[in-house]
Motif scaffolding. Structure first.
Motif, PDB file in Angstrom:
ATOM      1  N   ALA A 271       0.932  -1.078  -0.083  1.00 47.09           N
ATOM      2  CA  ALA A 271       0.253   0.041  -0.030  1.00 47.09           C
ATOM      3  C   ALA A 271       0.795   1.185  -0.042  1.00 47.09           C
ATOM      4  O   ALA A 271       1.883   1.176   0.812  1.00 47.09           O
ATOM      5  N   ILE A 272       0.729   2.021  -0.804  1.00 49.02           N
ATOM      6  CA  ILE A 272       1.314   3.362  -1.103  1.00 49.02           C
ATOM      7  C   ILE A 272       0.491   4.579  -0.686  1.00 49.02           C
ATOM      8  O   ILE A 272      -0.688   4.885  -1.398  1.00 49.02           O
ATOM      9  N   LEU A 273       1.099   5.151   0.600  1.00 44.09           N
ATOM     10  CA  LEU A 273       0.330   6.275   1.288  1.00 44.09           C
ATOM     11  C   LEU A 273       1.012   7.501   1.373  1.00 44.09           C
ATOM     12  O   LEU A 273       1.895   7.792   2.014  1.00 44.09           O
ATOM     13  N   PRO A 274       0.409   8.590   0.634  1.00 47.40           N
ATOM     14  CA  PRO A 274       1.330  10.010   0.838  1.00 47.40           C
ATOM     15  C   PRO A 274       0.636  10.478   2.060  1.00 47.40           C
ATOM     16  O   PRO A 274      -0.384  10.233   2.535  1.00 47.40           O
ATOM     17  N   GLY A 275       1.526  11.592   2.570  1.00 46.48           N
ATOM     18  CA  GLY A 275       1.299  12.057   4.091  1.00 46.48           C
ATOM     19  C   GLY A 275       0.279  13.522   3.878  1.00 46.48           C
ATOM     20  O   GLY A 275       0.456  14.139   2.793  1.00 46.48           O
ATOM     21  N   ILE A 276      -0.480  13.523   4.446  1.00 43.79           N
ATOM     22  CA  ILE A 276      -1.352  14.731   4.373  1.00 43.79           C
ATOM     23  C   ILE A 276      -1.814  15.214   5.973  1.00 43.79           C
ATOM     24  O   ILE A 276      -1.501  14.432   6.848  1.00 43.79           O
ATOM     25  N   SER A 277      -2.197  16.330   6.023  1.00 44.37           N
ATOM     26  CA  SER A 277      -2.647  16.965   7.200  1.00 44.37           C
ATOM     27  C   SER A 277      -4.031  17.708   6.804  1.00 44.37           C
ATOM     28  O   SER A 277      -4.417  18.177   5.798  1.00 44.37           O
ATOM     29  N   ASN A 295      -1.479  28.388  10.773  1.00 37.92           N
ATOM     30  CA  ASN A 295      -0.313  28.470  10.105  1.00 37.92           C
ATOM     31  C   ASN A 295       0.599  29.966  10.724  1.00 37.92           C
ATOM     32  O   ASN A 295       1.597  30.151  10.545  1.00 37.92           O
ATOM     33  N   GLY A 296      -0.426  30.831  11.548  1.00 36.89           N
ATOM     34  CA  GLY A 296       0.339  32.011  12.006  1.00 36.89           C
ATOM     35  C   GLY A 296       1.218  31.585  13.364  1.00 36.89           C
ATOM     36  O   GLY A 296       1.795  32.327  13.727  1.00 36.89           O
ATOM     37  N   LEU A 297       1.111  30.354  13.800  1.00 33.05           N
ATOM     38  CA  LEU A 297       1.808  29.990  15.058  1.00 33.05           C
ATOM     39  C   LEU A 297       3.135  29.421  14.487  1.00 33.05           C
ATOM     40  O   LEU A 297       3.901  29.128  15.388  1.00 33.05           O
ATOM     41  N   ILE A 298       3.376  29.243  13.165  1.00 30.20           N
ATOM     42  CA  ILE A 298       4.546  28.721  12.643  1.00 30.20           C
ATOM     43  C   ILE A 298       5.742  29.672  12.810  1.00 30.20           C
ATOM     44  O   ILE A 298       5.747  30.902  12.503  1.00 30.20           O
ATOM     45  N   ASP A 299       6.973  29.288  13.551  1.00 28.89           N
ATOM     46  CA  ASP A 299       8.220  30.150  13.545  1.00 28.89           C
ATOM     47  C   ASP A 299       8.988  29.648  12.276  1.00 28.89           C
ATOM     48  O   ASP A 299       9.353  28.672  12.239  1.00 28.89           O
ATOM     49  N   THR A 360       3.841  25.392   5.964  1.00 24.42           N
ATOM     50  CA  THR A 360       2.755  26.466   5.845  1.00 24.42           C
ATOM     51  C   THR A 360       1.928  26.075   4.716  1.00 24.42           C
ATOM     52  O   THR A 360       2.401  26.026   3.562  1.00 24.42           O
ATOM     53  N   GLY A 361       0.579  26.347   4.970  1.00 24.00           N
ATOM     54  CA  GLY A 361      -0.574  26.270   4.062  1.00 24.00           C
ATOM     55  C   GLY A 361      -0.378  25.065   3.125  1.00 24.00           C
ATOM     56  O   GLY A 361      -0.804  24.913   1.808  1.00 24.00           O
ATOM     57  N   ARG A 362       0.068  23.749   3.659  1.00 21.27           N
ATOM     58  CA  ARG A 362       0.167  22.614   2.653  1.00 21.27           C
ATOM     59  C   ARG A 362      -1.173  21.818   3.292  1.00 21.27           C
ATOM     60  O   ARG A 362      -1.367  20.524   2.620  1.00 21.27           O
ATOM     61  N   GLU A 363      -1.973  21.964   4.252  1.00 23.76           N
ATOM     62  CA  GLU A 363      -3.272  21.202   4.661  1.00 23.76           C
ATOM     63  C   GLU A 363      -4.173  21.130   3.627  1.00 23.76           C
ATOM     64  O   GLU A 363      -4.367  22.218   2.874  1.00 23.76           O
ATOM     65  N   ILE A 364      -5.079  20.042   3.883  1.00 22.81           N
ATOM     66  CA  ILE A 364      -6.469  20.104   3.218  1.00 22.81           C
ATOM     67  C   ILE A 364      -7.372  20.858   4.032  1.00 22.81           C
ATOM     68  O   ILE A 364      -7.452  20.461   5.088  1.00 22.81           O
ATOM     69  N   LEU A 389      -1.859  10.216   7.810  1.00 26.59           N
ATOM     70  CA  LEU A 389      -2.268  11.424   8.183  1.00 26.59           C
ATOM     71  C   LEU A 389      -1.453  11.816   9.595  1.00 26.59           C
ATOM     72  O   LEU A 389      -1.415  11.414  10.455  1.00 26.59           O
ATOM     73  N   ALA A 390      -0.949  13.154   9.533  1.00 28.89           N
ATOM     74  CA  ALA A 390      -0.086  13.746  10.464  1.00 28.89           C
ATOM     75  C   ALA A 390      -0.981  14.977  11.120  1.00 28.89           C
ATOM     76  O   ALA A 390      -1.620  15.746  10.153  1.00 28.89           O
ATOM     77  N   PRO A 391      -0.820  15.098  12.357  1.00 32.77           N
ATOM     78  CA  PRO A 391      -1.561  15.900  12.888  1.00 32.77           C
ATOM     79  C   PRO A 391      -0.932  17.506  13.047  1.00 32.77           C
ATOM     80  O   PRO A 391       0.275  17.582  12.740  1.00 32.77           O
ATOM     81  N   THR A 392      -1.865  18.608  12.734  1.00 26.48           N
ATOM     82  CA  THR A 392      -1.434  19.795  13.051  1.00 26.48           C
ATOM     83  C   THR A 392      -1.509  20.123  14.594  1.00 26.48           C
ATOM     84  O   THR A 392      -0.205  20.096  14.897  1.00 26.48           O
ATOM     85  N   MET A 393      -2.340  19.986  14.988  1.00 26.23           N
ATOM     86  CA  MET A 393      -2.321  20.122  16.674  1.00 26.23           C
ATOM     87  C   MET A 393      -2.991  18.941  17.175  1.00 26.23           C
ATOM     88  O   MET A 393      -3.911  18.632  16.680  1.00 26.23           O
TER      89      MET A 393
END
Length: 430
Positions: A271-277, A295-299, A360-364, A389-393
């Motif tokens: 199974a081939i699975l790309p990463g998303i958030s 995304n405003g919290l990103i340093d 930054t700005g890569r999420e669905i 699926l990678a978590p944002t928060m």
């Protein structure tokens, strides 16, 4: 559709600002309850598996210091996942449990013994995310001066996998007798030595651990280099990849399938699975506002440090016209370079600019139905077999996804409503 959760035993996964969100939990990072609760949540949503990304050390490449990572909250493994996974196994019955372990720094017997033990104890639910490691700091923590060349690392990895498989196969499925009346605990005729010897790896065996219900752990892999893809074509049953555009996803999948076919493997063997958030909202506008806030919290400096670490090159030393390859040496992940090059091409950015904006700005972004629409379109186009699926928060994004997007996918007939069997391999192949 396959769904696997990307986890870290620290404050940050891939979104480097997520730990600063008011709803992100921090005071439970060292608590077993944190990991039990996320495993139970994901299992209730019928996720195939979860796995821990890991580093054999603390990133200190950027600016020659770990200051940015510790001060600003980068990807840090506060706990060894091999200690956390048994806690999660005890709280669950079906979900797969994955560990990232390096073939470059651990001997085959130790790897086979630990993974075989957890696989047996969990009822056959373990996955091994096989890495060859990508930074000199990890090599130095293991007593080496620097990483060996990539080709050599993968040659050793092949031998480690061969040796581990020989060890796991040393017990026949029915070797355990447990006959009190006859006084027979196990049949020694059904246990054998491995007697494996390669150029880099040697082990005698046998393991003292009976065979697990799934025979051996599921093999995960995430290498994007040419040698990494060849390794995946031989061994991987699940690949975590980094493409963002469906066309790039499809090209990667086609390439892996062609390499697998050359080895006599069917496309369904992996199974081939790309990463998303994702960022979810009750309405599209609310979702966009949440994404902007998050995304405003990103340093930007932490984003740059994260890119330095994954590339294996201190980007503070990269001058205009300088060579990234000269800074990397044998270090770096090809997947990170691919992601940055995609952003540079799509948005006309320099490497430094792409690195500062990497997460930054890569999420669905959207409502549950809109996110499900996007996942359905990618999946049904043949671009992939599902998603990591990678978590944002954390844990809020997983909670929102499991309680709103998963039911939507289930209503559309795209995702299971129950587990098909008892082992992870059952889940991945049925």
């Amino acid at each position: 559709m396959r769904l696997v959760a990307y986890l870290k035993t620290g404050p940050t996964a891939l979104h480097v600002g997520g730990w600063r969100h008011p709803e992100a939990t921090l005071d439970d990072i060292l608590s077993p309850q944190r990991y039990q609760q996320i495993a139970v949540l994901l299992e209730q949503a019928c996720f195939d598996a979860c796995f821990f990304a890991d580093l054999f050390g603390l990133y200190d490449l950027h600016g020659g210091s770990y200051d940015a990572y510790l001060r600003r909250g980068g990807q840090i493994s506060f706990l060894d996942p091999t200690v956390v996974l048994p806690v999660m196994a005890a709280a669950t019955r079906h979900i797969g449990l994955g560990a990232t372990l390096s073939t470059s720094f651990h001997n085959a017997y130790h790897l086979a013994r630990w993974l075989g033990s957890l696989d047996a104890m969990s009822g056959g639910r373990v996955a091994w995310n096989v890495v060859t490691s990508a930074t000199d700091l990890e090599a130095q923590n293991a007593g080496l001066d620097a990483l060996p060349p990539r080709e050599e690392r993968y040659d050793r990895a092949d031998e480690v996998l061969e040796a581990c498989c020989a060890l796991w196969e040393g017990w026949e499925p029915d070797a355990m007798v447990l006959d009190k009346a006859a006084g027979v605990l196990a049949d020694p005729d059904k246990v054998r030595y491995a007697h494996y010897q390669g150029r880099w790896v040697k082990t005698r065996g046998p393991l003292s651990i009976p065979r697990s219900p799934q025979g051996r752990p599921v093999i995960m892999q995430a290498g994007s280099s040419e040698r990494g893809r060849d390794f995946a074509a031989r061994w991987a049953e699940l690949i975590f990849t980094t493409q963002r555009d469906p066309a790039d996803m499809r090209a990667f999948r086609d390439d892996i399938h062609a390499r697998m076919a050359a080895r006599g493997r069917a496309p369904t063997d992996c199974a081939i699975l790309p990463g998303i958030s994702v960022v979810l909202g009750e309405t599209a506008s609310i979702a966009r506002e949440r994404a902007e806030y998050l995304n405003g919290l990103i340093d930007p400096e932490l984003n740059l440090a994260a890119s330095s670490s994954s590339l294996g090159a201190d980007l503070t030393k990269l001058q205009e016209g300088g060579s990234l390859e000269a800074l990397q040496g044998h270090q770096g992940m090809q997947g990170t370079r691919d992601v940055l090059e995609q952003a540079m091409k799509a948005e006309g950015l320099t490497l430094r600019e792409a690195a500062q904006r990497r997460n930054t700005g890569r999420e669905i972004v959207g409502t549950a139905a809109q996110v499900a629409d996007r996942l359905e379109a990618i999946f049904t186009s043949g671009a992939c077999d599902g998603f990591v699926l990678a978590p944002t928060m954390f844990p809020g994004m997983f909670e929102q996804f499991c309680r709103s997007v998963v039911p939507e996918l289930q209503r559309r007939g795209l995702f299971r409503t129950r587990y098909p069997g008892s082992t992870l391999r059952d889940t991945l192949t049925r």
